[in-house]
Design an enzyme around this catalytic site. Structure first.
Site, PDB file in Angstrom:
ATOM      1  CB  CYS A 150      45.067  44.069  38.037  1.00 31.57           C
ATOM      2  SG  CYS A 150      46.320  45.215  37.458  1.00 31.57           S
ATOM      3  CG  HIS A 151      41.323  42.941  39.326  1.00 34.01           C
ATOM      4  ND1 HIS A 151      41.614  43.818  38.317  1.00 34.01           N
ATOM      5  CD2 HIS A 151      41.081  43.693  40.419  1.00 34.01           C
ATOM      6  CE1 HIS A 151      41.528  45.049  38.775  1.00 34.01           C
ATOM      7  NE2 HIS A 151      41.214  45.020  40.040  1.00 34.01           N
ATOM      8  N   GLY A 152      43.882  38.821  39.107  1.00 36.08           N
ATOM      9  CA  GLY A 152      44.065  37.374  39.064  1.00 36.08           C
ATOM     10  C   GLY A 152      43.414  36.639  37.905  1.00 36.08           C
TER      11      GLY A 152
ATOM     12  CE1 TYR B 295      40.686  47.773  42.312  1.00 36.48           C
ATOM     13  CE2 TYR B 295      42.033  46.889  44.080  1.00 36.48           C
ATOM     14  CZ  TYR B 295      41.809  47.096  42.734  1.00 36.48           C
ATOM     15  OH  TYR B 295      42.714  46.621  41.829  1.00 36.48           O
ATOM     16  NE  ARG B 299      40.584  43.398  44.923  1.00 38.77           N
ATOM     17  CZ  ARG B 299      41.776  43.467  45.471  1.00 38.77           C
ATOM     18  NH1 ARG B 299      42.856  43.446  44.720  1.00 38.77           N
ATOM     19  NH2 ARG B 299      41.919  43.565  46.778  1.00 38.77           N
TER      20      ARG B 299
END
Lengths: 186, 428
Positions: A150-152, B295, B299
């Site tokens: 998902c986000h590494g 999003y 991130r």
């Protein structure tokens, strides 16, 4: 205010203190009523009794071959049971944990058997990334452990967070050995 | 409700009787004759378009609820059944799903319109804030609704978003489990999401009522941002703007129809045709397109809590915008420098959307060679920086240092020029 006594429509003296008291007491009773009625409206959203009751599962470790990972659903989340290879165990034990974001030795992440010995082959943990709850992919990432798509986030062979946005190591659930090869999770 | 003197005269005994008791016809008549600035362009038709979107979503939504089953075992199947077996379900379900995308498309145009023409400035601060609230509730509604088909993206999107609450210090985990009604996203979660998804559109409808009330109290802004001074500066809402809105609605519906009939799944994600699986995360989780910029902001930072705070801040900053922009000039037409920064801002919003759709570690095409150059994480950092800089650095400073262009005295003068005397008709 003036010294002259204030009277109501019937000519009776008005006792301001008494009125204040009644006003505050009424308000307090109403507030207490609202809170006690409001609480059930809030609390109903919490975990229901059957959700809480579906608490524990038993896993036979003998069914997990070396290099294999078992994925079991427990309380709606997957539990990873990984039978680690000697190389993976060595990698997990020989890590300089001072550089880890959430320092823990490999032994701290394992549960001892009733006789006090630790079997480093079996790593049992909640297979949920501590970032936003995705399920990491096994035998992947820069540290040969798990990688969250998902986000590494990269986890090592002990499930410790090494790189990426996740703040913590993957969770070790409450479990115990109920025989030499069977564990009970929850 | 409206701030202009009523011109309604009840004609019949019955309407006179009713007008005394409940002046509801008067309210409608005043609404239809509301004096609107005569220079409104097509960017001002999106309020009407959005009203249509809300009505369409509520109607199709109620219909879908008659066939949908909010249970983890049956939800996915029931949506497929709507599309395949329910009479006209093939039309109504995509109308709702595509409609959500069209709704967000329209709201973004509406918001950027407001940003460009300074519609958030005095005396429209409250009008703007109510609009921001509507947008916030729309986001919640969109997210809750996307969970209901119970596909892989539904499930994992819900897991990631509810995970935000887990980042709250100390009480995070309890809060998250309270919201979910269990240890993870499950049947309890699906049920409450369905209940709330049904509720929130009516909250939006109520907020829209207040939004329109505020609009009619302070009057509409317009492309030059000059307040109407005389009757000549305005036109009656009907027929002038009802017709203009109707034409815009037709064009909007053409785009809607293209997606609905030819590309009903283009705006969604293929993985949502796989039933939710609690044991398998899709390799690449992305939200719906309308959430992608946020999003990307989430991130852009390697820290969980900081990412969430930044993402919330991206929305929160809109609420205080009326006090961040120090310029008294509303329309960007008269702010040549600010206008340039506005277009860069719009550009970076698209860049953020692109970053949100990509894998963070991937390299950006054209801006990298092999492993060298810019990856999407860094591109989203640059774009995030500009997003915030626009609101908290550029707009506050520009208002103080920028020299705006000369503004016309009135809307009529802006249209007919100084030489003319108001009512002149162009000779032809």
């Amino acid at each position: 205010m003036s010294d002259t006594q204030v009277t109501d429509a019937h000519g009776e003296a008005i006792d301001d203190d008494k009125r204040d008291f009644i006003f505050i007491a009424t308000g307090a009773a109403a507030a207490a009523g609202a809170v006690s009625l409001g609480w059930p409206l809030v609390a109903q959203m919490g975990k229901a009794a059957d959700t809480l009751a579906a608490g524990s599962i038993e896993i036979n470790l003998a069914n997990v071959a070396e290099g294999q990972q078992l994925k079991m659903l427990w309380r709606g989340v997957p539990v990873f049971v990984r039978h680690r290879t000697p190389a993976e165990i060595a990698e997990a034990e020989n890590t300089d944990i001072s550089k880890c974001p959430d320092p823990q030795t490999d032994n701290e992440r394992l549960v001892a058997k009733p006789d006090g010995t630790i079997d480093p082959r079996f790593l049992v943990m909640v297979g949920v990334c501590t970032h936003f709850g995705c399920i990491p992919v096994g035998e992947a990432g820069d540290y040969d452990g798990w990688y969250c798509p998902c986000h590494g986030s990269h986890y090592d062979t002990s499930g410790r967070i090494r790189k990426g946005p996740a703040p913590k190591n993957m969770t070790i659930p409450d479990y115990e050995y109920i025989s030499d090869t069977v564990i009970k999770v929850g | 409700m409206s701030g202009h003197p009523s011109t309604y005269e009840p004609k019949y005994a019955a309407t006179k009787w009713l007008d005394h008791r409940l002046p509801i016809i008067r309210m409608g008549a005043d609404f239809m004759t509301f004096p609107s600035p005569r220079n409104l362009n097509y960017w001002y038709t999106f309020g009407g378009i959005l009203t249509l979107c809300l009505v369409s979503q509520i109607i199709t939504g109620i219909i879908l609820a008659m066939h949908y089953v909010p249970h983890t075992e049956l939800a996915f199947e029931s949506v497929q059944r709507i599309r395949r077996d329910v009479p006209f379900g093939w039309l109504l379900q995509p109308m709702h799903a595509v409609g959500a995308s069209m709704f967000f498309f329209a709201v973004y145009v509406h918001m950027f319109r407001g940003l460009y023409y300074g519609s958030y400035k005095a005396p429209r601060e409250v009008l703007w804030i109510i609009g921001c609230l509507i947008y916030l509730v729309m986001m919640a509604t969109g997210f809750l609704g996307y969970t209901l088909p119970w596909g892989q993206m539904s499930f994992w999107g819900a897991t990631v978003i509810t995970g935000f609450f887990g980042a709250v210090p100390v009480v995070g985990e309890s809060l998250q489990q309270w919201l979910l009604g269990g240890y993870a996203v499950d049947n309890a979660t699906l049920n409450r999401f369905f209940a709330l998804h049904y509720l929130l559109p009516f909250v939006i409808a109520a907020l829209v009522g207040v939004h329109v009330w505020a609009l009619h109290h302070v009057g509409q802004n317009n492309p030059i941002g000059i307040t109407p001074k005389t009757k000549k500066d305005t036109l009656s809402f009907h027929p002038y703007y009802t017709v203009k809105d109707a034409f815009a609605v037709v064009v909007f519906l053409l785009i809607f129809a293209f997606f609905l009939f030819y590309q009903p799944d283009a705006l969604g994600h293929a993985d949502n045709y796989i039933e939710a699986d609690a044991l398998k995360t899709p390799p690449h989780i992305v939200p719906e397109w309308y959430f992608l910029p946020f999003y990307a902001i989430l991130r852009a930072v390697p820290d969980k809590l900081a990412g969430i705070l930044l993402m919330l801040g991206a929305i929160a900053v809109l609420f205080v915008l009326p006090w961040l922009d120090t310029s008294k000039v509303r329309s960007m037409r008269f702010r040549p420098v600010a206008r340039g920064f506005f277009w860069i801002f719009l550009f970076f919003c698209f860049i953020l959307g692109w970053c949100g759709a990509e894998t963070p570690d991937n390299m950006v095409p054209f801006l990298s060679v092999g492993d060298k150059g810019l990856n999407f994480t860094w591109l989203s950092r640059i774009a995030t920086f500009y997003y915030f800089a626009y609101f908290v650095i550029i707009l506050p400073i520009l208002g103080l240092v920028e020299k705006p262009k000369d503004r016309p005295e009135s809307i009529t003068k802006a249209i007919l020029g100084d030489s003319s005397h108001g009512a002149a008709v162009p000779a032809e």
